[in-house]
Design an enzyme around this catalytic site. Structure first.
Site, PDB file in Angstrom:
ATOM      1  CB  SER A 160      -0.952   0.018   1.202  1.00  0.00           C
ATOM      2  OG  SER A 160      -0.226   0.124   2.406  1.00  0.00           O
ATOM      3  CE  LYS A 256      -2.958   1.853   4.827  1.00  0.00           C
ATOM      4  NZ  LYS A 256      -2.706   0.850   3.761  1.00  0.00           N
TER       5      LYS A 256
END
Length: 551
Positions: A160, A256
């Site tokens: 990701s 993230k």
């Protein structure tokens, strides 16, 4: 203040239990029995009498490490009264205050003579063994202190954050970046995040044995908070909608990029990210990536492409025209351009979900010959009542502390978790009316800041577009540097191919949060630390030997 009040009560309860179960033993040691009730000082006396470092007493009530050190100190105390058998040690660890109380109130308890001159060879050997076990125990405790209170190791299992953070990167996370979040479950097994073991796919994750005692809890509190997450920071946080673990600091850790902070407006337009109406700023260590569907007449050499391009998650399937279809999740513009020029490529198209369409996933057929489209109900876009998808999303305003928001049937899906789970209120929606803490209302005041955390590899990231806002209380810290990088360390569930294993030496001991394209490697500092760590004892012994010879 709630945290420290609860913590004080926790310490006082343990101290009372300690005093009740050992006051007679302290009296036999020659001390005022009331000292057994005094936090820290009671363990200071035990360490003094058993000739161990007295400063260890400060570790006795710390979260996570406290219970370990208490067990060690209790064993030391029991050894003073001759309770050194396996049964004695087991009962002292498993039922400390109960077993010590039986010794404390027993009639035949006697203080053992600790003079080494009267010890047999067997007793001396046992004492030496106990000293070694004590040293090992303290080494574990020291590592636990670093893990709990300073920095935590973290591995990257998914793509990701490619190509900023690679699958197989192992990081150290600075827990003081945004103020230190005090532990909320003080009784826990060191180094384990949420569970002791995974029972497997067929089992219910909620039934997995927990690595912490959920009944003993402390409220959220953060100290020395001199800064908060800023736009473009790479952040480690606990997954907000983890339904398995109720403890915030025991929820699964995610990493993230913080693309929008409290008060910002976040939006995705045709797969491109906008904040406050402006296109995102792409930093030097980021590479814009998109998903593509490629149709070919013959098979592509995916293993060879892995060697050329590195990270390359792809699903392969035969199509009805006798050729092959490849679904790439994250291709840079350069990689996409190279693939498009390959002679066996018939067509290539960027995957962008149509506006106002549902999220779609691809599942492998039972015979494992092809993939079919399906609505992905497990990765519903947040909030569930909006016609958004991961490419066309928003605009969505990120809640800020002090904001007064309107609560009605339309806005409730957006703020439901904020009100009930993140800010711990009771919430009812019945007969078209909304009740917060038992009172009917149409507005709510936000109690903490929230953030939008999105993966750099947008088409291969389960992020805030799916699970929603990330509360400030879930923030762990910022990754500091990559200490190890192993390609092929994790199996990529999104790909038909496993990347070949290799060590990526060029990524080791590089900072992660600089935003620079060419980061500096600090491997030489790491090497010096290791040399000092392992060589210190050798040099000390050499120095002592030299001084002895001179004398």
């Amino acid at each position: 203040m709630n945290y420290f009040l609860t913590y004080t009560v926790y310490v006082l309860i343990l101290s009372v239990l300690m005093g009740i179960s050992t006051w007679k033993l302290f009296k036999k040691l020659g001390y005022n029995p009331l000292f057994a009730f005094i936090p820290f000082y009671n363990y200071f006396i035990i360490l003094k009498e058993t000739k161990h470092p007295k400063w260890w007493a400060i570790l006795s009530y710390l979260p996570i490490v406290g219970p370990i050190m208490m067990s060690v100190f209790h064993l030391y105390l029991m050894s003073k009264f001759g309770k050194t058998s396996f049964k004695d040690k087991l009962l002292t660890v498993i039922l400390p205050f109960i077993y010590m109380a039986t010794i404390n109130y027993g009639k035949d308890v006697k203080l053992e003579d600790e003079n080494d001159l009267f010890l047999t060879d067997e007793e001396k050997s046992a004492k030496k063994k106990d000293s070694f076990i004590g040293s090992v125990t303290f080494a574990v405790v020291f590592a636990t202190i670093i893990h709990v209170f300073v920095t935590q190791p973290f591995g990257i299992p998914t793509g990701s954050m490619e190509r900023t953070l690679l699958v197989g990167d192992f990081l150290f996370v600075n827990k003081w970046s945004y103020g230190y979040r005090l532990p909320m479950r003080p009784l826990a097994i060191p180094f384990l995040q949420g569970t002791i073991m995974d029972t497997g796919e067929k089992g219910n994750p909620k039934d997995d044995p927990k690595s912490y005692v959920d009944a003993v809890k402390l409220p959220y509190e953060r100290i020395l908070q001199f800064s908060k997450p800023q736009k473009n920071d790479i952040v480690v946080f606990n997954y907000p909608q983890d339904s398995v673990h109720t403890a915030i600091d025991r929820k699964d850790p995610y990493v993230k990029r913080c693309v929008a902070v409290a008060g910002d407006t976040f939006e995705m337009r045709a797969g491109r990210l906008f904040v406050n109406g402006k296109p995102e700023t792409v930093l030097g260590d980021q590479e814009v990536q998109h998903a593509y569907t490629v149709n070919t007449g013959t098979q592509l050499d995916i293993p060879g492409m892995y060697n050329t391009y590195g990270f390359l998650p792809v699903r392969e399937m035969q199509n009805d025209k006798g050729g092959f279809t490849y679904m790439f999740q994250g291709l840079t513009d350069k990689t996409a351009k190279d693939i498009k020029t390959m002679p066996n490529v018939i067509s290539m198209e960027e995957n962008i979900y149509p506006k106002d369409s549902a999220t779609i996933s691809y599942k492998l057929n039972a015979d494992k010959t092809a993939y079919t489209k399906s609505i992905d109900t497990t990765q519903s876009i947040f909030p569930i009542n909006k016609p958004w998808n991961q490419d066309w999303y928003g605009p969505l305003k990120i809640p800020k502390k002090g904001d007064v928001v309107t609560i009605n049937q339309e806005s409730l899906p957006m703020y439901q978790w904020v009100i009930s789970e993140y800010e711990h209120n009771s919430l009812e929606n019945k007969n078209g009316k909304i009740f917060i803490n038992g009172k009917e209302t149409n507005q709510y005041t936000i109690q903490q800041d929230y953030y939008m955390m999105i993966g750099d590899n947008r088409d291969a990231s389960l992020d805030a577009r799916f699970f929603g806002f990330v509360p400030e209380e879930n923030i762990v810290g910022r990754p500091m540097f990559t200490w190890m990088s192993l390609q092929g360390a994790f199996k990529d569930a999104s790909s038909s191919y496993q990347a070949p294993f290799k060590i990526r030496w060029d990524r080791m001991f590089k900072a992660t949060n600089t935003g620079e394209a060419n980061k500096t490697s600090y491997w030489w500092i790491a090497a010096m630390i290791l040399i000092l760590f392992f060589g210190w004892e050798y040099f000390v012994k050499l120095f002592r030997k030299k001084n002895t010879e001179e004398d």
